[in-house]
Design a protein around this motif. Structure first.
Motif, short mmCIF file in Angstrom:
data_model
loop_
_atom_site.label_atom_id
_atom_site.label_comp_id
_atom_site.label_asym_id
_atom_site.label_seq_id
_atom_site.Cartn_x
_atom_site.Cartn_y
_atom_site.Cartn_z
N TYR A 191 0.81 -1.21 0.00
CA TYR A 191 0.00 0.00 0.00
C TYR A 191 0.85 1.27 0.00
CZ TYR A 191 -3.99 2.99 0.80
OH TYR A 191 -4.96 3.95 0.66
N ARG A 192 1.91 1.27 0.82
CA ARG A 192 2.74 2.48 0.90
C ARG A 192 3.37 2.80 -0.46
NH1 ARG A 192 5.80 -1.65 2.29
NH2 ARG A 192 7.95 -1.66 1.54
N HIS A 251 7.13 -2.85 7.55
CA HIS A 251 6.40 -2.50 6.35
C HIS A 251 4.89 -2.57 6.57
CE1 HIS A 251 10.07 -3.42 3.60
NE2 HIS A 251 10.11 -2.23 4.14
N ASN A 289 2.38 0.50 5.97
CA ASN A 289 1.21 0.36 5.09
C ASN A 289 -0.07 0.77 5.81
OD1 ASN A 289 2.70 -0.60 2.89
ND2 ASN A 289 2.51 -2.73 3.56
N PHE A 291 -0.32 4.57 6.28
CA PHE A 291 -0.74 5.21 5.03
C PHE A 291 -2.23 4.99 4.80
CE2 PHE A 291 3.73 5.42 3.23
CZ PHE A 291 3.69 6.77 2.93
N GLU A 344 0.67 10.89 6.59
CA GLU A 344 1.89 11.05 5.81
C GLU A 344 2.98 10.34 6.60
OE1 GLU A 344 3.90 12.24 2.61
OE2 GLU A 344 1.94 13.16 2.95
N TYR A 376 10.07 7.50 6.54
CA TYR A 376 10.82 6.39 7.11
C TYR A 376 12.15 6.25 6.40
CZ TYR A 376 8.43 4.12 3.15
OH TYR A 376 7.93 3.81 1.92
N GLY A 381 15.22 5.32 4.23
CA GLY A 381 15.23 4.88 2.84
C GLY A 381 14.57 5.96 2.01
N LEU A 382 13.43 6.42 2.50
CA LEU A 382 12.68 7.47 1.82
C LEU A 382 13.18 8.84 2.28
CD1 LEU A 382 10.17 7.06 0.03
CD2 LEU A 382 8.79 7.70 1.99
#
Lengths: 553, 553
Positions: free
Chosen positions: A392-393, B341, B345, B348, B353, B356, B358-359
């Motif tokens: 989903y993310r 994860h 998910n 979201f 918003e 995390y 990596g992003l």
């Protein structure tokens, strides 16, 4: 369905990674893109495979015009052997290599004769029902991957499949930018785009960058080189073969799927191996270590794979020797990290030099990173956008990316498996939800393992089971044998004699109040259960499954 | 032991990540560095915690002069409640914050009165037995972390603890480079160095870089900001508090360990929170969303943690609202990726918003990367080197790093838990191996869950269990009730009536050959077992645990 609408129903791959399957309906016609499988996660105890729930299609089989396959990976073709019979074997359309991989699979399941697989090339144009079908070449970690164009009477639907843009692919066939540009110019009503790697900024490097890393490692390898990768990663195998050629080494293949895939890829012309270079795995030891490359499966640390067996000194033909160099040319799939690390540790313990992703540049992804996702969106400039292939993310992040490029919010739908999406030329909306989800394959059975069985397995895995077995007189209701206490996975019985003896006492006590008038055994069982459960939790802080068995004589 | 030797025995943390525990012996004196815990991996079904096997010390308790603790993380202090009683409560030496964390833990286990914890500061010098003990400050993801110097009569042993070099730490206390340089100049006989992050090239960034990311996210957050991180990451909490202050937000703490740790860190002066800034979690909704920051536990997606409950709409006080911003300020520990994860998910899905790792740049490690490892080795210039804290591949890579800096191969030992290493002023060698490994804590019991129980849990988790229960006449050996077939986690009983009925037939058949003379019930049970096992595998390709129960009347 009225002729001003297209309906899109994802049955797999939206809100999850794996078992990709998309249903597209126009008028009376149904087209399916991909029928993939998912590998079970650690909550799906004992399950072998997960396939999509296709009950949505059960009363619509006669309307299915074809199954269009984007490429030959398991998460796109792996459920075919299970789903084809359920759908009365609709015709399959796939490129040459993809078709080869599907054939192998269907043969194993003895379904080949019943199936029609039409080999298509990316330039072909088909008519399926009222829709025109076209394709475009994309790059991915397997050759012959395509995206799909469905030209309905009210507009064009494009499904990207899994893709990246590789300007210097190993097979010399880059993604068809021209066709994508043309499609964009003609107008795309709906684009469905791969979201797998949306969390990565920048570009995914070309497969060709692996070449430099391999070259460096080969140049310094004093003994054998063992390369583990995915059996379907034909381009990677090609690069290993090319490097082996440069360093005048012979190549042996180890692992059933590696042997089969390479064989087929050579036959179909997707892999070029110099004559005389391939040697049999049985003959490895006849050559100098410095002359040998072994290409094998097991890059994910799968327990029964070639590399894991090698690492555990358990392989029939290959043992790690001093001066061996091992390359894990893959990235652990999320959830596999521990298995991969275990394999690497064991290889080091045997004395091998090990190169793996993170430490060394020995793998690149087959999926588009953010800049490529932007490129695809900018080429196709779709009116409506549906992110696919992602948790989903990832779908949300892909939607935000499209929004940042100018697609209006109301033109983007973030949907998950089972959502029913309808679009006209003017608008797109979610109109409902249908049955969807995981169907479990366990051993020979499909679908009989459900939530109850899985929940039981989970409870059993945590604290084991304790049974209280009892024989009673049918007439008087009096116990005449037992209770016997039997337990597995709860405590080690020899260490816990005292505990189990007093558990037995509790059962006797809980029966004594009943004197004679209890043929309502479910009541008795409940009493035994609650007594034991309470007692054992108090004494051990564990909650084994408790199973009272009463036999009447 | 002769006085020309030092013996080093790792009981945890070498060949694995977690349960760090190092035994150092000189003459009659034993010193222990850290007594950590490990969290179970997915093969350790139902286990709560893993502690080191300390049987090596069972007959040496009277020689233990003290336990030296490097810092307050679970993998360095978590086994104290279990190990202290086994070792007759030797005195503990720890810095102030570390001591506070240990106290909380021992209080929970009602062991505080029995334990002596000596608070030391990094400048202190102690005498324990024949050894002088000193310390040096290091940086890590918790304040008050130290390395340990043991001055034996034949030379100096240095244990780095977990460390990184942060030139701009949030608490203003950088690692003591001066002391390290001085130690190197004086001569270090043996260095034991943290290998956790040896796979990462370059330098680990300063904790302070998080500040910029937080600032950017806070500046754009329209509603509440929810930050999840480790409860022990006091510097991270400090940066969130500082950012909250700049943006005039109040701070609420959610999650038991977060509340306790922050409380203690404030009391001990390790955390500065402006007066009036802390609000009760119960009062969150009395403030405007734009005025609120929530700091909570759950950055690893742990099932019962605050963030996971929030993500699953299952938290007592906090529900995700439109415009919430969530920051996961941590990296998933290997093995936790899927849980993390899932949490992201779900967040979201609720409309938050989410930022995390990596992003977004919202976490830095607390461990030294390659360049820092080189710096430590270059400062200390040890004669002998023993890499610690890592899986086997990490220990090997750290050894290679030391070798690349000039340490001769024969001066480096790669050892794992239980290896016995001895060194003189001239040489280091592995001289033997002692009992070591995992002791499992499950519920109230320590050590009673062993390989047999775990193996049973694994089998049960895969294909469940099937019991065949039977009552027989003691005299004649004839069955008088049953066989009853009961099963859990194998098939769904209602769907499998036919299969189970014919399984029952097989049991009856396998008994019929016995007529009358079989009081050797173990033989009968084996026969039932093999018959059923074969039959069920043929029919289902599953291998449930099969448990025959025979009751005599």
């Amino acid at each position: 369905m009225t002729k001003d609408k297209i309906r899109v129903v994802p049955l797999g791959g939206l809100g999850e990674i794996g078992k990709n399957m998309m249903v597209i309906e126009y008028g009376d016609d149904i087209l399916i893109v991909d029928v993939g499988v998912m590998f079970p996660d650690d909550e799906m105890f004992g399950v072998d495979l997960v396939i999509p729930d296709t009950s949505y299609l059960a009363d619509k089989k006669h309307r299915i015009r074809g199954i269009l396959i984007t490429h030959g990976h398991e998460d796109h073709v792996g459920s075919l052997p299970y789903v084809l019979p359920m759908l009365d074997f609709p015709p399959i359309y796939a490129t040459r290599l993809t078709q080869g991989l599907i054939q192998v699979k269907l043969k194993e399941h003895r379904l080949l004769e019943k199936t029609i697989i039409n080999v298509i090339s990316p330039e072909d144009k088909l008519e399926l029902g009222s829709c025109g079908i076209e394709f475009f070449r994309v790059n991915h970690s397997i050759p012959d991957a395509i995206g799909i164009v469905i030209r309905t009477p009210i507009g064009t639907v494009v499904h990207t499949g899994d893709y990246k843009f590789d300007y210097t692919p190993v097979d010399g066939k880059p993604a068809d930018l021209g066709k994508l540009g043309e499609l964009g110019n003609q107008g795309v009503l709906l684009m469905m785009g791969d979201s797998t790697r949306v969390e990565s900024p920048g570009y995914t490097p070309s497969e060709r960058v692996i070449n430099d890393s391999l070259d460096k490692i080969f140049a310094n390898a004093p003994g054998r080189v063992i390369v583990a990768t995915f059996a379907s990663l034909i381009s990677r195998v090609q690069q290993v073969v090319d490097t082996a050629e440069r360093y005048e080494r012979f190549v042996a293949l180890v692992g059933r799927s590696m042997v089969n895939n390479v064989q087929m890829a050579i036959e179909l012309g997707y892999l070029r191996v110099p004559k005389g270079m391939l040697i049999r795995a049985e003959d490895i030891n006849k050559f100098n270590p410095g002359q040998v490359v072994i290409i094998c499966t097991g890059s994910q640390g799968e327990p029964t794979s070639a590399l894991t067996r090698i690492a555990n000194e358990d392989h029939r033909l290959v043992r790690i020797q001093e001066a061996d160099t091992v390359i894990l040319s893959a990235t652990p799939v999320p959830g596999n990290e521990k298995m991969v690390h275990r394999t690497i540790n064991s290889l080091f313990r045997q004395g091998a030099e090990v190169f793996y992703q993170g430490l060394s540049n020995v793998h690149v992804s087959g999926h588009a990173a953010q800049e490529e996702l932007k490129l695809m969106l900018s080429l196709l400039r779709p009116k409506f956008f549906l992110p696919v292939h992602g948790e989903y993310r990832q779908l949300i992040l892909h939607a935000k990316l499209a929004y940042s490029l100018g697609t209006p919010e109301e033109h983007i739908v973030v949907a998950e498996d089972g959502d029913i999406i309808e679009l006209t030329q003017e608008r797109i909306e979610m109109v409902g939800h249908t049955t969807s989800g995981n169907v479990y394959v366990d051993g020979l059975s499909v679908g009989d393992v459900g939530q109850i069985v899985l929940r039981d397995r989970k409870v059993l895995s945590q604290d084991g089971i304790l049974m209280a077995v009892l024989t009673v007189d049918k007439e008087t209701g009096q116990p005449i044998a037992g209770p016997d206490i039997v337990t597995r996975g709860f405590v080690y019985m020899r260490d816990a004699e005292e505990l189990l003896a007093s558990a037995r006492e509790r059962v006797i006590d809980s029966l004594s109040g009943l004197n004679g008038h209890s043929s309502d055994w479910s009541f008795v069982k409940d009493k035994i259960k609650s007594t034991l459960s309470e007692y054992l939790y108090e004494k051990t802080r564990r909650r084994p499954m408790i199973l009272p068995v009463v036999m009447e004589v």
